[in-house]
Design a protein around this motif. Structure first.
Motif, PDB file in Angstrom:
ATOM      1  N   LEU A 245     -10.782   9.802   9.732  1.00 46.10           N
ATOM      2  CA  LEU A 245     -10.341  10.139  11.170  1.00 46.10           C
ATOM      3  C   LEU A 245     -11.388  10.491  12.390  1.00 46.10           C
ATOM      4  CD1 LEU A 245      -7.819  11.531  12.357  1.00 46.10           C
ATOM      5  CD2 LEU A 245      -8.707  14.001  11.322  1.00 46.10           C
ATOM      6  N   ILE A 246     -11.355   9.640  13.370  1.00 46.83           N
ATOM      7  CA  ILE A 246     -12.121  10.336  14.281  1.00 46.83           C
ATOM      8  C   ILE A 246     -11.423  10.804  15.728  1.00 46.83           C
ATOM      9  CG2 ILE A 246     -13.552   9.161  16.379  1.00 46.83           C
ATOM     10  CD1 ILE A 246     -13.938   6.766  14.504  1.00 46.83           C
ATOM     11  N   LEU A 247     -11.892  12.227  16.045  1.00 46.92           N
ATOM     12  CA  LEU A 247     -11.256  12.657  17.171  1.00 46.92           C
ATOM     13  C   LEU A 247     -12.116  12.656  18.346  1.00 46.92           C
ATOM     14  CD1 LEU A 247     -10.704  16.073  15.300  1.00 46.92           C
ATOM     15  CD2 LEU A 247      -8.964  14.100  15.666  1.00 46.92           C
ATOM     16  N   SER A 248     -11.570  11.906  19.397  1.00 49.10           N
ATOM     17  CA  SER A 248     -12.266  11.682  20.728  1.00 49.10           C
ATOM     18  C   SER A 248     -11.965  12.907  21.816  1.00 49.10           C
ATOM     19  CB  SER A 248     -12.039  10.398  21.362  1.00 49.10           C
ATOM     20  OG  SER A 248     -12.509  10.346  22.532  1.00 49.10           O
ATOM     21  N   THR A 249     -12.806  13.846  21.748  1.00 48.45           N
ATOM     22  CA  THR A 249     -12.741  15.158  22.752  1.00 48.45           C
ATOM     23  C   THR A 249     -13.047  14.821  24.128  1.00 48.45           C
ATOM     24  OG1 THR A 249     -14.910  15.928  22.510  1.00 48.45           O
ATOM     25  CG2 THR A 249     -13.080  16.618  20.633  1.00 48.45           C
ATOM     26  N   VAL A 250     -13.569  13.558  24.430  1.00 50.65           N
ATOM     27  CA  VAL A 250     -14.219  13.277  25.771  1.00 50.65           C
ATOM     28  C   VAL A 250     -13.239  12.356  26.693  1.00 50.65           C
ATOM     29  CG1 VAL A 250     -16.586  13.329  24.804  1.00 50.65           C
ATOM     30  CG2 VAL A 250     -15.218  10.970  25.205  1.00 50.65           C
ATOM     31  N   SER A 251     -13.149  12.890  27.858  1.00 51.08           N
ATOM     32  CA  SER A 251     -12.494  12.227  28.956  1.00 51.08           C
ATOM     33  C   SER A 251     -13.329  10.884  29.653  1.00 51.08           C
ATOM     34  CB  SER A 251     -11.864  12.974  30.114  1.00 51.08           C
ATOM     35  OG  SER A 251     -12.941  13.903  30.558  1.00 51.08           O
ATOM     36  N   ALA A 252     -14.365  10.653  29.230  1.00 52.99           N
ATOM     37  CA  ALA A 252     -15.221   9.569  29.445  1.00 52.99           C
ATOM     38  C   ALA A 252     -14.286   8.232  29.029  1.00 52.99           C
ATOM     39  CB  ALA A 252     -16.572   9.352  29.139  1.00 52.99           C
ATOM     40  N   GLU A 253     -14.658   6.973  29.596  1.00 57.99           N
ATOM     41  CA  GLU A 253     -13.957   5.701  29.465  1.00 57.99           C
ATOM     42  C   GLU A 253     -14.860   5.137  28.379  1.00 57.99           C
ATOM     43  OE1 GLU A 253     -12.862   3.875  33.271  1.00 57.99           O
ATOM     44  OE2 GLU A 253     -12.103   5.881  33.656  1.00 57.99           O
ATOM     45  N   LEU A 254     -14.307   5.427  27.087  1.00 58.94           N
ATOM     46  CA  LEU A 254     -15.142   4.629  26.192  1.00 58.94           C
ATOM     47  C   LEU A 254     -14.739   3.191  25.689  1.00 58.94           C
ATOM     48  CD1 LEU A 254     -14.911   7.650  23.382  1.00 58.94           C
ATOM     49  CD2 LEU A 254     -16.764   7.388  24.920  1.00 58.94           C
ATOM     50  N   ASP A 255     -15.531   2.682  24.990  1.00 61.10           N
ATOM     51  CA  ASP A 255     -15.107   1.212  24.403  1.00 61.10           C
ATOM     52  C   ASP A 255     -14.405   1.598  23.241  1.00 61.10           C
ATOM     53  OD1 ASP A 255     -14.646  -1.293  23.356  1.00 61.10           O
ATOM     54  OD2 ASP A 255     -17.032  -1.784  23.408  1.00 61.10           O
ATOM     55  N   LEU A 256     -13.122   1.721  23.290  1.00 61.04           N
ATOM     56  CA  LEU A 256     -12.221   2.015  22.121  1.00 61.04           C
ATOM     57  C   LEU A 256     -12.397   1.109  20.925  1.00 61.04           C
ATOM     58  CD1 LEU A 256      -8.896   3.146  23.560  1.00 61.04           C
ATOM     59  CD2 LEU A 256     -10.791   4.674  22.826  1.00 61.04           C
ATOM     60  N   ASN A 257     -12.663  -0.291  21.307  1.00 55.94           N
ATOM     61  CA  ASN A 257     -12.618  -1.156  20.106  1.00 55.94           C
ATOM     62  C   ASN A 257     -13.977  -0.959  19.415  1.00 55.94           C
ATOM     63  OD1 ASN A 257     -10.041  -2.552  21.266  1.00 55.94           O
ATOM     64  ND2 ASN A 257     -11.206  -2.880  22.823  1.00 55.94           N
ATOM     65  N   ALA A 258     -15.078  -0.537  19.968  1.00 56.34           N
ATOM     66  CA  ALA A 258     -16.028  -0.368  19.079  1.00 56.34           C
ATOM     67  C   ALA A 258     -15.969   0.777  18.217  1.00 56.34           C
ATOM     68  CB  ALA A 258     -17.360  -0.004  20.318  1.00 56.34           C
ATOM     69  N   TYR A 259     -15.286   1.897  18.766  1.00 56.29           N
ATOM     70  CA  TYR A 259     -14.956   2.944  17.775  1.00 56.29           C
ATOM     71  C   TYR A 259     -13.994   2.596  16.813  1.00 56.29           C
ATOM     72  CZ  TYR A 259     -17.796   6.325  20.969  1.00 56.29           C
ATOM     73  OH  TYR A 259     -18.745   6.505  21.453  1.00 56.29           O
ATOM     74  N   PHE A 260     -13.058   1.733  16.884  1.00 52.60           N
ATOM     75  CA  PHE A 260     -12.084   1.471  15.958  1.00 52.60           C
ATOM     76  C   PHE A 260     -12.763   0.679  14.757  1.00 52.60           C
ATOM     77  CE2 PHE A 260      -8.619   0.698  19.213  1.00 52.60           C
ATOM     78  CZ  PHE A 260      -8.230   2.008  19.468  1.00 52.60           C
ATOM     79  N   GLY A 261     -14.013  -0.018  15.285  1.00 54.05           N
ATOM     80  CA  GLY A 261     -14.757  -0.654  14.163  1.00 54.05           C
ATOM     81  C   GLY A 261     -15.453   0.234  13.352  1.00 54.05           C
ATOM     82  N   LEU A 262     -15.438   1.886  13.678  1.00 51.18           N
ATOM     83  CA  LEU A 262     -15.966   2.546  12.837  1.00 51.18           C
ATOM     84  C   LEU A 262     -15.033   3.363  11.718  1.00 51.18           C
ATOM     85  CD1 LEU A 262     -17.921   4.734  15.446  1.00 51.18           C
ATOM     86  CD2 LEU A 262     -18.755   2.989  13.874  1.00 51.18           C
ATOM     87  N   LEU A 263     -13.764   3.057  11.736  1.00 56.75           N
ATOM     88  CA  LEU A 263     -12.771   3.573  11.142  1.00 56.75           C
ATOM     89  C   LEU A 263     -12.647   2.708   9.597  1.00 56.75           C
ATOM     90  CD1 LEU A 263      -9.798   3.862  13.490  1.00 56.75           C
ATOM     91  CD2 LEU A 263     -11.062   5.705  12.349  1.00 56.75           C
ATOM     92  N   ARG A 264     -12.232   3.237   8.786  1.00 56.17           N
ATOM     93  CA  ARG A 264     -12.117   2.413   7.442  1.00 56.17           C
ATOM     94  C   ARG A 264     -10.712   1.929   7.237  1.00 56.17           C
ATOM     95  NH1 ARG A 264     -12.931   6.613   2.545  1.00 56.17           N
ATOM     96  NH2 ARG A 264     -12.640   4.950   1.341  1.00 56.17           N
ATOM     97  N   THR A 265     -10.126   1.520   6.325  1.00 52.34           N
ATOM     98  CA  THR A 265      -8.619   0.960   5.915  1.00 52.34           C
ATOM     99  C   THR A 265      -7.811   2.261   6.353  1.00 52.34           C
ATOM    100  OG1 THR A 265      -9.461  -0.801   4.671  1.00 52.34           O
ATOM    101  CG2 THR A 265      -7.078  -0.267   4.714  1.00 52.34           C
ATOM    102  N   ASP A 266      -6.790   2.274   6.864  1.00 55.68           N
ATOM    103  CA  ASP A 266      -5.880   3.129   7.328  1.00 55.68           C
ATOM    104  C   ASP A 266      -6.326   4.385   8.012  1.00 55.68           C
ATOM    105  OD1 ASP A 266      -3.619   1.897   6.164  1.00 55.68           O
ATOM    106  OD2 ASP A 266      -3.995   2.689   4.392  1.00 55.68           O
ATOM    107  N   GLY A 267      -7.435   4.217   8.755  1.00 52.53           N
ATOM    108  CA  GLY A 267      -8.349   5.371   9.329  1.00 52.53           C
ATOM    109  C   GLY A 267      -7.328   5.504  10.750  1.00 52.53           C
ATOM    110  N   THR A 268      -7.581   6.612  11.328  1.00 51.48           N
ATOM    111  CA  THR A 268      -7.004   6.980  12.561  1.00 51.48           C
ATOM    112  C   THR A 268      -7.936   7.393  13.640  1.00 51.48           C
ATOM    113  OG1 THR A 268      -4.908   7.405  11.523  1.00 51.48           O
ATOM    114  CG2 THR A 268      -5.145   8.242  13.699  1.00 51.48           C
ATOM    115  N   PHE A 269      -7.846   6.916  14.804  1.00 48.08           N
ATOM    116  CA  PHE A 269      -8.549   7.215  15.985  1.00 48.08           C
ATOM    117  C   PHE A 269      -7.600   8.238  16.786  1.00 48.08           C
ATOM    118  CE2 PHE A 269     -10.124   7.317  20.357  1.00 48.08           C
ATOM    119  CZ  PHE A 269     -11.583   7.081  20.295  1.00 48.08           C
ATOM    120  N   VAL A 270      -7.883   9.577  17.179  1.00 49.13           N
ATOM    121  CA  VAL A 270      -6.915  10.398  17.923  1.00 49.13           C
ATOM    122  C   VAL A 270      -7.520  10.603  19.324  1.00 49.13           C
ATOM    123  CG1 VAL A 270      -5.769  12.256  18.048  1.00 49.13           C
ATOM    124  CG2 VAL A 270      -6.069  11.317  15.631  1.00 49.13           C
ATOM    125  N   GLN A 271      -6.982  10.466  20.240  1.00 50.46           N
ATOM    126  CA  GLN A 271      -7.380  10.697  21.632  1.00 50.46           C
ATOM    127  C   GLN A 271      -6.918  11.937  21.984  1.00 50.46           C
ATOM    128  OE1 GLN A 271      -9.225   8.461  23.511  1.00 50.46           O
ATOM    129  NE2 GLN A 271      -9.606  10.185  25.012  1.00 50.46           N
TER     130      GLN A 271
END
Length: 351
Positions: A245-271
């Motif tokens: 699980l990754i929780l993004s608390t920032v309102s900056a414009e992140l490179d989401l795809n780079a962060y998706f790469g940090l997730l394991r199988t079935d992981g979730t990125f929450v904005q």
């Protein structure tokens, strides 16, 4: 009811400095509570609203504030939940339709009824009046939208739990953060520092992903197990496929795809933060490991009470800097400069 006209701090017009004024609070209805506000947290949403940055035009003058902690001063004739002297809080909304599927399920923040979830400030209530928030000496609220603050949490440090605390607790609970789960929190600000404390208390392995290592000592003190700088490209190689699980608390414009790469199988990125512009998402970054990209917004009344009780049991409160009301405008500038550790709270006695 003795208090009709109360002192407050309001933005008289978009982008204008906040100033001391008076506002009229409604007469106490049968199910209403008059709250003597003791403390009000400053949320970034307050600044967006006061500066009309969310493009809704807005209602001015506006009194912001939806992280409110105080004491019950008076109760309506039919109130059963609270009595004068009780320690209470009000969060991001003060009403909802009460009849839709979500309201009945205690998910009032996602109310789909005609009334919708009625924001604590800047919204139109069922009486047709525009709501005014917590930067004021008193507030009138329906008992069904008021929370009980545990005795173990200092009132000033409890105020930010009503927005920052529940904003992080809700997704951590929903995606079942706990022992054996690896959770990353992006950004260590007003929201992020609460995420670290709560995820740690839930038993998860917690990593902070911040632009720099400037706050590393703080992050580890707050309960993080690891702390990495996202400005270092090696971070994304080293942590690839790590998090549930990754929780993004920032309102900056992140490179989401780079962060998706940090997730394991079935992981979730929450904005959780609200960037100004849409963020591009590459489908391949999600489909190859059945990853999810999700959003979450505060919590309903039952879950917010659950969060407060959890924080009370685990000794969790916000790290705050207490200010006088005449420092609000300066505090806004400091929030924008990321110069606060980690939440400004207004002492309502100075209003």
């Amino acid at each position: 009811m003795t208090h009709t006209t109360v002192h407050a701090y309001a933005a008289p017009a978009p982008k204008a400095p906040l100033e001391r004024t008076t506002i009229v609070r409604r007469e106490l209805g049968a199910h209403d509570i008059l709250i003597e506000v003791k403390y009000a947290g400053i949320c970034h949403s307050d600044i967006h609203t006061a500066r009309a940055e969310w493009g809704e035009g807005g209602h001015f003058p506006i009194v912001p504030g939806h992280e409110i902690a105080g004491v019950v001063a008076e109760v309506g004739s039919a109130v059963t939940r609270y009595a004068p002297g009780d320690r209470v809080g009000v969060g991001c909304f003060v009403d909802s339709c009460r009849e839709c599927e979500n309201c009945r399920a205690g998910l009032q923040q996602y109310c789909t009824g005609e009334l919708g979830n009625v924001g604590t400030y800047g919204a139109t209530g069922r009486d047709g009046q525009v709501t005014q928030g917590g930067y004021s000496t008193h507030l009138v609220a329906d008992e069904n939208y008021v929370l009980r603050i545990p005795e173990s949490i200092p009132l000033d440090a409890a105020a930010p739990l009503l927005c920052a605390g529940i904003t992080l607790y809700s997704p951590l609970a929903h995606w079942k953060a706990g022992p054996g789960k690896k959770v990353a929190v992006v950004g260590l600000g007003g929201l992020g520092h609460m995420g670290v404390k709560i995820a740690h208390a839930m038993g998860a392995e917690v990593t902070v992903l911040s632009q720099s290592l400037r706050k590393k000592e703080d992050g580890l003190r707050l309960g993080a197990d690891h702390y990495h700088a996202t400005s270092d490209p090696a971070t994304f190689e080293e942590l690839a496929g790590t998090f549930d699980l990754i929780l993004s608390t920032v309102s900056a414009e992140l490179d989401l795809n780079a962060y998706f790469g940090l997730l394991r199988t079935d992981g979730t990125f929450v904005q959780l933060g609200l960037p100004e512009h849409p963020l591009p998402v590459a489908a391949f970054a999600l489909v190859t490991q059945r990853k999810s990209f999700a959003g979450s917004m505060i919590g309903g009344i039952p879950e917010t009470q659950e969060m407060l009780d959890f924080c009370g049991e685990h000794g969790i409160a916000s790290d705050i800097e207490l200010i006088r009301a005449d420092q609000i405008n300066e505090a806004y500038e400091r929030v924008l400069a990321s110069d606060v550790r980690y939440r400004f709270v207004i002492d309502a006695a100075t209003i």
